[in-house]
Design a protein around this motif. Structure first.
Motif, mmCIF file in Angstrom:
data_model
loop_
_atom_site.group_PDB
_atom_site.id
_atom_site.type_symbol
_atom_site.label_atom_id
_atom_site.label_comp_id
_atom_site.label_asym_id
_atom_site.label_seq_id
_atom_site.Cartn_x
_atom_site.Cartn_y
_atom_site.Cartn_z
ATOM 1 N N PRO A 79 14.176 2.741 -8.754
ATOM 2 C CA PRO A 79 12.951 1.978 -9.047
ATOM 3 C C PRO A 79 12.757 0.848 -8.027
ATOM 4 C CG PRO A 79 14.289 2.286 -11.023
ATOM 5 C CD PRO A 79 15.141 2.704 -9.873
ATOM 6 N N VAL A 80 11.512 0.635 -7.619
ATOM 7 C CA VAL A 80 11.182 -0.416 -6.665
ATOM 8 C C VAL A 80 10.059 -1.266 -7.234
ATOM 9 C CG1 VAL A 80 11.933 0.910 -4.660
ATOM 10 C CG2 VAL A 80 9.573 1.085 -5.454
ATOM 11 N N SER A 81 9.758 -2.354 -6.524
ATOM 12 C CA SER A 81 8.681 -3.237 -6.978
ATOM 13 C C SER A 81 7.344 -2.529 -6.878
ATOM 14 C CB SER A 81 8.664 -4.516 -6.139
ATOM 15 O OG SER A 81 8.302 -4.221 -4.810
ATOM 16 N N VAL A 104 5.779 -2.377 -3.278
ATOM 17 C CA VAL A 104 6.341 -1.339 -2.408
ATOM 18 C C VAL A 104 5.894 0.029 -2.887
ATOM 19 C CG1 VAL A 104 8.492 -0.262 -1.653
ATOM 20 C CG2 VAL A 104 8.299 -2.748 -1.704
ATOM 21 N N ASP A 105 5.911 0.249 -4.205
ATOM 22 C CA ASP A 105 5.559 1.551 -4.758
ATOM 23 C C ASP A 105 4.138 1.933 -4.390
ATOM 24 O OD1 ASP A 105 6.485 3.748 -6.160
ATOM 25 O OD2 ASP A 105 5.671 3.048 -8.073
ATOM 26 N N LEU A 106 3.194 1.044 -4.638
ATOM 27 C CA LEU A 106 1.793 1.340 -4.344
ATOM 28 C C LEU A 106 1.538 1.384 -2.842
ATOM 29 C CD1 LEU A 106 -1.118 1.765 -5.254
ATOM 30 C CD2 LEU A 106 -1.375 -0.728 -5.307
ATOM 31 N N SER A 107 2.137 0.444 -2.090
ATOM 32 C CA SER A 107 1.894 0.405 -0.646
ATOM 33 C C SER A 107 2.385 1.677 0.032
ATOM 34 C CB SER A 107 2.586 -0.822 -0.035
ATOM 35 O OG SER A 107 2.050 -2.016 -0.556
ATOM 36 N N ALA A 108 3.552 2.162 -0.357
ATOM 37 C CA ALA A 108 4.073 3.399 0.234
ATOM 38 C C ALA A 108 3.133 4.569 -0.053
ATOM 39 C CB ALA A 108 5.466 3.681 -0.302
ATOM 40 N N TYR A 109 2.652 4.649 -1.286
ATOM 41 C CA TYR A 109 1.737 5.741 -1.642
ATOM 42 C C TYR A 109 0.449 5.641 -0.828
ATOM 43 C CZ TYR A 109 -1.207 8.808 -4.463
ATOM 44 O OH TYR A 109 -2.046 9.806 -4.867
ATOM 45 N N ARG A 110 -0.121 4.447 -0.756
ATOM 46 C CA ARG A 110 -1.391 4.297 -0.052
ATOM 47 C C ARG A 110 -1.255 4.568 1.445
ATOM 48 N NH1 ARG A 110 -4.946 5.347 -3.757
ATOM 49 N NH2 ARG A 110 -5.294 3.691 -5.309
ATOM 50 N N GLU A 117 19.455 -0.336 1.612
ATOM 51 C CA GLU A 117 18.710 -1.588 1.589
ATOM 52 C C GLU A 117 17.215 -1.404 1.784
ATOM 53 O OE1 GLU A 117 20.037 -4.398 0.836
ATOM 54 O OE2 GLU A 117 22.093 -3.647 0.782
ATOM 55 N N SER A 118 16.745 -0.155 1.974
ATOM 56 C CA SER A 118 15.327 0.044 2.254
ATOM 57 C C SER A 118 14.907 1.442 1.845
ATOM 58 C CB SER A 118 15.043 -0.172 3.751
ATOM 59 O OG SER A 118 15.728 0.806 4.519
ATOM 60 N N ALA A 128 6.669 3.783 7.847
ATOM 61 C CA ALA A 128 6.713 2.461 7.216
ATOM 62 C C ALA A 128 8.051 2.290 6.507
ATOM 63 C CB ALA A 128 5.565 2.293 6.223
ATOM 64 N N GLU A 129 8.685 1.167 6.768
ATOM 65 C CA GLU A 129 9.974 0.863 6.136
ATOM 66 C C GLU A 129 9.814 -0.398 5.278
ATOM 67 O OE1 GLU A 129 14.661 -0.052 7.320
ATOM 68 O OE2 GLU A 129 13.098 0.077 8.859
ATOM 69 N N PHE A 130 10.243 -0.315 4.037
ATOM 70 C CA PHE A 130 10.126 -1.422 3.095
ATOM 71 C C PHE A 130 11.512 -1.854 2.626
ATOM 72 C CE2 PHE A 130 6.328 1.175 2.633
ATOM 73 C CZ PHE A 130 5.316 0.234 2.750
ATOM 74 N N PRO A 131 11.727 -3.156 2.491
ATOM 75 C CA PRO A 131 13.002 -3.611 1.909
ATOM 76 C C PRO A 131 13.098 -3.142 0.465
ATOM 77 C CG PRO A 131 11.458 -5.437 2.089
ATOM 78 C CD PRO A 131 10.845 -4.284 2.815
ATOM 79 N N LEU A 132 14.285 -2.736 0.074
ATOM 80 C CA LEU A 132 14.493 -2.148 -1.248
ATOM 81 C C LEU A 132 14.706 -3.247 -2.263
ATOM 82 C CD1 LEU A 132 14.544 0.617 -2.499
ATOM 83 C CD2 LEU A 132 17.017 0.679 -2.205
#
Length: 461
Positions: A352-354, A357-363, A391-392, A449-453
């Motif tokens: 599970p992520v914030s 991050v969840d919405l941004s990755a999908y979009r 970590e990501s 795109a890489e997001f901090p986990l």
């Protein structure tokens, strides 16, 4: 209103205390009248008691002289905060006259002089002028005191009970007591006057800072509303661009096979219907944030944007959309069904992520696939990868089509593509991640795109 509007406090520039308001002037008039009555009463009592008659070989002032002296000593205090320097000089001169020509008061006249000197320090509109005026008054008073002590030291009939003989004679001790008393008297008036000025300046500075903070808070609220509107606009762009592109592809496919393969045309029309319903649902959810009710109106949007939602409300990062990484398989299947061969690969164990991050990755994946359909050509294929690391989390979209169809791309298409990329960068920056996009060396285009986990438990903590 006790004072006029205070000027701003600026470092390095002398602050000028504003004039008192009507209420302040009225209070000064009342103070002057009270002191006049008190001074007149003590003059009468002292004269009845015979105080001052014959002291230092002089006679007491006539009654009319005492009346004039009382008026000159007290009534100017009604304008003490309007013209503090003039009032102080008049009070000092009147005080000396009252000492040279005995008028029968040694109580209220001291109070009047103290108030006058204090007011110079607290209300003068020039600190330099206040210092000069008070310095002149104090110097004159101590000069008069020392002159009197020296002059009367040779007069044996003045204070005959105080001997003049010895290193520290009784008369000398009497003189030192007078000096110390005057030091405390004038020093107190000087100190408390400066303290009053500093307190007024600090109060004005505090009010100024409070006003600045209130103004800054209003600007922040306005900026938060603007940011929220931009977010909604970006969401609308993503939803409309994705679903309309799918509808366009499916409509074209249905038109081509309508006569030859009615079943395939029906399938395409069903896909169009489904995509249209999804678009309407998402648009309805997004535009719901613009309603005027208490829960989803502008105030609620603002509170969420500022992180002010209550315990029962959602976090500021919660989106109006339910799309997330877990639904990328639906997005890939939809693109594949619309004529763009697309595959999905997931590396690592999902966690599970914030919501951001969840919405941004999908979009970002949605926008990248939309761009593939619009710009990569009919023969293009796409691949979506999701990599879960310690970590990501990383999402990557690649395609095998042309990098850019510059010859046929219109200005509107180019502008839309640039806006889509700007939206990607903003989403990644908001989540604290990194974005890489550009043509691949072996052909096609890459969006990574890489997001901090940041997990949901950490966010809620």
């Amino acid at each position: 209103m006790t004072e006029n509007t205070a000027p701003p406090v600026v470092d390095g520039i002398e602050w000028v205390r504003p004039r008192p308001g009507r209420r302040g002037i009225r209070n000064d008039v009342i103070l002057a009248l009270v002191l006049a009555v008190g001074t007149a009463a003590t003059v009468v009592l002292y004269r009845i008691a015979g105080w001052g008659e014959g002291d230092a070989g002089g006679d007491a002032a006539p009654w009319w002289g005492s009346v004039i002296w009382v008026a000159a000593m007290t009534l100017p205090l009604a304008a003490r905060r309007l013209q503090p320097e003039i009032v102080a000089l008049v009070a000092s001169a009147t005080f000396i006259v009252g000492g040279v020509v005995p008028v029968g008061d040694a109580l209220f006249s001291n109070i009047c002089l103290f108030v006058a000197i204090y007011t110079v320090g607290a209300w003068s509109r020039s600190r330099r002028r206040a210092t000069i005026v008070r310095g002149v008054i104090v110097a004159c008073m101590f000069g008069w005191l020392f002159w009197g002590l020296v002059y009367y030291s040779a007069m044996q009939d003045y204070l005959p009970d105080f001997s003049r003989e010895g290193t520290v004679s009784p008369y000398l001790a009497y003189g030192l007591i007078n000096v110390l008393t005057n030091l405390l008297y004038f020093g107190g008036a000087w100190y408390f006057g400066d303290t009053g000025y500093r307190s007024a300046r600090s109060r004005a500075e505090l009010e100024q800072r409070t006003a600045e903070l209130a103004s800054e808070r209003e600007r922040t609220r306005a900026q938060a509303v603007a940011i929220e509107r931009l977010r909604i606009a970006r969401e609308l762009h993503d939803v409309v661009a994705h679903h309309v592109s799918v509808i366009g592809v499916q409509a074209g496919a249905a038109r081509r096979v309508l006569a030859k393969d009615p079943a395939a045309a029906a399938t395409a029309l069903s896909a169009i219907e489904s995509s249209a319903r999804d678009a309407v649902d998402e648009l309805h959810g997004l535009l719901g944030t613009l309603r005027g009710d208490a829960e989803t109106g502008p105030v609620a949007v603002l509170d969420h944007a500022l992180g002010l939602a209550g315990e029962d409300g959602e976090r500021a990062t919660t989106s109006t959309s339910t799309r997330g990484i877990a639904r990328l398989d639906e997005l890939v299947a939809e693109c594949d069904a619309s004529g763009l061969p697309t595959t999905l690969a997931i590396v690592g164990e999902p966690v599970p992520v914030s919501a951001v991050v969840d919405l941004s990755a999908y979009r970002i994946v949605q926008e990248a696939l939309t761009n593939v359909r619009k710009h990569a050509g009919a023969a293009a294929t796409a691949e979506v990868r999701v990599r879960w690391a310690g970590e990501s989390v990383e999402v990557e979209v690649t395609n095998s089509g042309a990098v850019l169809r510059a010859t046929s791309e219109t200005a509107t298409d180019a502008s839309s593509r640039r806006l889509g990329q700007v939206g990607m960068r903003e989403r990644v920056a908001a989540a604290g991640g990194r974005l890489e996009l550009g043509p691949r060396s072996r052909g096609g285009y890459l969006v990574r795109a890489e997001f901090p986990l940041r997990r949901t438990e950490e966010v809620s903590a």
